[in-house]
Design a protein around this motif. Structure first.
Motif, PDB file in Angstrom:
ATOM      1  N   GLN A   1       0.997  -0.965   0.221  1.00 23.17           N
ATOM      2  CA  GLN A   1      -0.102   0.167  -0.434  1.00 23.17           C
ATOM      3  C   GLN A   1       1.045   0.837   0.041  1.00 23.17           C
ATOM      4  OE1 GLN A   1      -2.360   0.353   3.668  1.00 23.17           O
ATOM      5  NE2 GLN A   1      -3.812   2.031   2.587  1.00 23.17           N
ATOM      6  N   VAL A   2       0.738   2.251  -0.686  1.00 24.50           N
ATOM      7  CA  VAL A   2       1.174   4.209  -0.887  1.00 24.50           C
ATOM      8  C   VAL A   2       0.299   3.970   0.452  1.00 24.50           C
ATOM      9  CG1 VAL A   2       1.819   5.614  -2.202  1.00 24.50           C
ATOM     10  CG2 VAL A   2       2.178   3.389  -3.227  1.00 24.50           C
ATOM     11  N   LEU A   3       1.286   4.777   1.310  1.00 25.09           N
ATOM     12  CA  LEU A   3       0.486   6.032   1.984  1.00 25.09           C
ATOM     13  C   LEU A   3       0.521   7.173   1.590  1.00 25.09           C
ATOM     14  CD1 LEU A   3       1.029   4.374   5.589  1.00 25.09           C
ATOM     15  CD2 LEU A   3      -0.956   3.856   4.168  1.00 25.09           C
ATOM     16  N   GLN A   4       1.689   7.622   0.777  1.00 19.09           N
ATOM     17  CA  GLN A   4       1.992   9.500   0.553  1.00 19.09           C
ATOM     18  C   GLN A   4       3.319   8.922  -0.676  1.00 19.09           C
ATOM     19  OE1 GLN A   4       4.604  12.110   2.511  1.00 19.09           O
ATOM     20  NE2 GLN A   4       3.140  12.987   1.875  1.00 19.09           N
ATOM     21  N   LYS A   5       2.940   9.361  -1.827  1.00 20.49           N
ATOM     22  CA  LYS A   5       3.466   9.396  -2.877  1.00 20.49           C
ATOM     23  C   LYS A   5       4.613   9.526  -2.872  1.00 20.49           C
ATOM     24  CE  LYS A   5      -0.529   9.854  -6.804  1.00 20.49           C
ATOM     25  NZ  LYS A   5      -0.717  10.463  -7.365  1.00 20.49           N
ATOM     26  N   GLY A   6       5.728   8.960  -3.340  1.00 28.67           N
ATOM     27  CA  GLY A   6       6.912  10.203  -3.636  1.00 28.67           C
ATOM     28  C   GLY A   6       7.493  10.192  -5.165  1.00 28.67           C
ATOM     29  N   TYR A   7       9.125  11.299  -5.099  1.00 23.23           N
ATOM     30  CA  TYR A   7       9.080  11.494  -6.205  1.00 23.23           C
ATOM     31  C   TYR A   7      10.662  11.964  -6.434  1.00 23.23           C
ATOM     32  CZ  TYR A   7       4.154  12.904  -6.263  1.00 23.23           C
ATOM     33  OH  TYR A   7       3.302  13.246  -6.916  1.00 23.23           O
ATOM     34  N   GLN A   8      11.293  11.708  -7.054  1.00 27.36           N
ATOM     35  CA  GLN A   8      12.377  11.424  -7.932  1.00 27.36           C
ATOM     36  C   GLN A   8      12.999  12.531  -8.502  1.00 27.36           C
ATOM     37  OE1 GLN A   8      13.511   7.885  -9.607  1.00 27.36           O
ATOM     38  NE2 GLN A   8      15.245   7.713  -8.285  1.00 27.36           N
ATOM     39  N   TYR A   9      14.023  13.955  -9.084  1.00 24.05           N
ATOM     40  CA  TYR A   9      14.588  14.389  -9.382  1.00 24.05           C
ATOM     41  C   TYR A   9      15.706  14.242 -10.159  1.00 24.05           C
ATOM     42  CZ  TYR A   9      16.362  18.776 -11.170  1.00 24.05           C
ATOM     43  OH  TYR A   9      16.163  20.006 -12.226  1.00 24.05           O
ATOM     44  N   LYS A  10      15.814  13.554 -11.193  1.00 21.89           N
ATOM     45  CA  LYS A  10      17.244  13.373 -12.051  1.00 21.89           C
ATOM     46  C   LYS A  10      16.819  12.119 -11.612  1.00 21.89           C
ATOM     47  CE  LYS A  10      17.724  17.491 -14.386  1.00 21.89           C
ATOM     48  NZ  LYS A  10      18.473  18.568 -14.189  1.00 21.89           N
ATOM     49  N   ASP A  11      18.650  11.646 -10.729  1.00 21.07           N
ATOM     50  CA  ASP A  11      19.267  10.523 -10.172  1.00 21.07           C
ATOM     51  C   ASP A  11      19.010  10.763  -8.442  1.00 21.07           C
ATOM     52  OD1 ASP A  11      20.504  12.758  -9.842  1.00 21.07           O
ATOM     53  OD2 ASP A  11      22.237  11.322 -10.102  1.00 21.07           O
ATOM     54  N   ARG A  12      18.170  11.901  -7.864  1.00 21.06           N
ATOM     55  CA  ARG A  12      18.393  12.346  -6.249  1.00 21.06           C
ATOM     56  C   ARG A  12      16.689  12.193  -6.163  1.00 21.06           C
ATOM     57  NH1 ARG A  12      21.000  17.307  -4.868  1.00 21.06           N
ATOM     58  NH2 ARG A  12      23.744  16.871  -5.366  1.00 21.06           N
ATOM     59  N   THR A  13      16.763  11.183  -5.208  1.00 22.47           N
ATOM     60  CA  THR A  13      14.921  11.213  -4.505  1.00 22.47           C
ATOM     61  C   THR A  13      14.703  12.428  -3.599  1.00 22.47           C
ATOM     62  OG1 THR A  13      15.763   8.760  -4.312  1.00 22.47           O
ATOM     63  CG2 THR A  13      13.816   9.790  -2.713  1.00 22.47           C
ATOM     64  N   LEU A  14      14.042  12.464  -3.981  1.00 26.10           N
ATOM     65  CA  LEU A  14      13.703  14.312  -3.059  1.00 26.10           C
ATOM     66  C   LEU A  14      12.484  13.861  -2.360  1.00 26.10           C
ATOM     67  CD1 LEU A  14      12.081  16.444  -6.744  1.00 26.10           C
ATOM     68  CD2 LEU A  14      13.693  16.656  -5.205  1.00 26.10           C
ATOM     69  N   ARG A  15      11.415  13.308  -2.402  1.00 26.61           N
ATOM     70  CA  ARG A  15      10.974  12.338  -1.944  1.00 26.61           C
ATOM     71  C   ARG A  15      10.322  11.073  -1.202  1.00 26.61           C
ATOM     72  NH1 ARG A  15       5.133  14.656  -0.293  1.00 26.61           N
ATOM     73  NH2 ARG A  15       4.260  14.007  -1.583  1.00 26.61           N
ATOM     74  N   PRO A  16      10.893  10.515  -0.627  1.00 30.13           N
ATOM     75  CA  PRO A  16      10.693   8.723  -0.887  1.00 30.13           C
ATOM     76  C   PRO A  16       9.339   8.270  -0.337  1.00 30.13           C
ATOM     77  CG  PRO A  16      11.612   8.783   1.909  1.00 30.13           C
ATOM     78  CD  PRO A  16      11.560  10.588   0.710  1.00 30.13           C
ATOM     79  N   THR A  17       8.577   7.531  -1.297  1.00 32.85           N
ATOM     80  CA  THR A  17       6.884   7.120  -0.841  1.00 32.85           C
ATOM     81  C   THR A  17       7.154   6.346  -0.014  1.00 32.85           C
ATOM     82  OG1 THR A  17       7.589   6.898  -3.506  1.00 32.85           O
ATOM     83  CG2 THR A  17       5.582   5.259  -1.986  1.00 32.85           C
ATOM     84  N   MET A  18       6.122   7.233   0.695  1.00 30.73           N
ATOM     85  CA  MET A  18       5.545   6.284   2.462  1.00 30.73           C
ATOM     86  C   MET A  18       4.744   4.890   1.803  1.00 30.73           C
ATOM     87  SD  MET A  18       4.735   9.073   5.143  1.00 30.73           S
ATOM     88  CE  MET A  18       5.732  10.421   5.571  1.00 30.73           C
ATOM     89  N   VAL A  19       5.926   3.904   2.327  1.00 35.28           N
ATOM     90  CA  VAL A  19       4.598   2.860   2.165  1.00 35.28           C
ATOM     91  C   VAL A  19       4.110   1.644   2.649  1.00 35.28           C
ATOM     92  CG1 VAL A  19       5.554   3.014  -0.633  1.00 35.28           C
ATOM     93  CG2 VAL A  19       6.372   1.764   1.190  1.00 35.28           C
TER      94      VAL A  19
END
Length: 191
Positions: free
Chosen positions: A169-187
């Protein structure tokens, strides 16, 4: 004319021999002086060559240091340019989360449906702008847990072996900027 006015040959010979003796002594003294001067000059040359070598070494080291600084500056500048949108993206992500929550609300009347449609269009525009700048959502639902991309906030028992260590289950979406993780996905992860 008196004899004193015209020197005799004898007197001339004596005068000629006296300077010859002095001339003979002078080269020996000159040789010793020249030898000392040569040694002194050789010593100065050796000192100057050593100093020159030292200065050349310092110059080469300085050139290398300048080159290293220029390379470091270029890399830092490239990093700054590469990740210039990162802070803006981090600031926009909570707004996108709020828009997604607003879309999750059930609506019954026509005005609410129109409002929800406007919110959806706004979210779609933000998602497109993020993608255009290299910011993408991290795929998480059903994939194997990756601690560099996902943040496990809860675990549940796995229903089968295939589900172990996978995101359920995904609780909050995560995002990547190029090769960096901006915010990890809360799962939620199956164990």
């Amino acid at each position: 004319m008196s004899k004193e006015e015209f020197p005799s040959e004898k007197n001339l010979d004596e005068k000629d021999t006296a300077p010859k003796k002095k001339v003979e002594e002078t080269p020996k003294a000159n040789k010793e002086t020249d030898n000392k001067e040569d040694q002194k000059l050789a010593k100065q040359i050796a000192e100057l060559e050593a100093k020159n070598k030292e200065l050349e070494d310092k110059y080469l080291r300085s050139e290398a240091e300048i080159q290293n600084m220029q390379n470091r500056y270029s890399k830092e500048r490239a990093q700054l340019i590469k990740y210039e949108s990162q802070s803006l993206a981090k600031d926009v992500l909570p707004a996108m989360d709020n828009l997604e929550r607003a879309l999750g609300v059930k609506v019954d009347d026509e005005a609410s449906k129109q409002l929800k449609k406007g919110v959806q269009m706004t979210l779609d525009s933000l998602i497109k702008a993020m993608k255009d700048h290299g910011i993408v959502e991290i795929e998480a639902d059903g994939v194997e847990f990756d601690p560099t991309l996902h943040q496990a906030v809860q675990t549940v028992a796995a229903e089968n072996d295939d589900q172990k260590d996978h995101v359920v289950q995904v609780l909050q979406k995560g995002y990547q900027y190029k090769d960096r993780t901006l915010r990890p996905t809360m799962v939620v992860v199956a164990q």
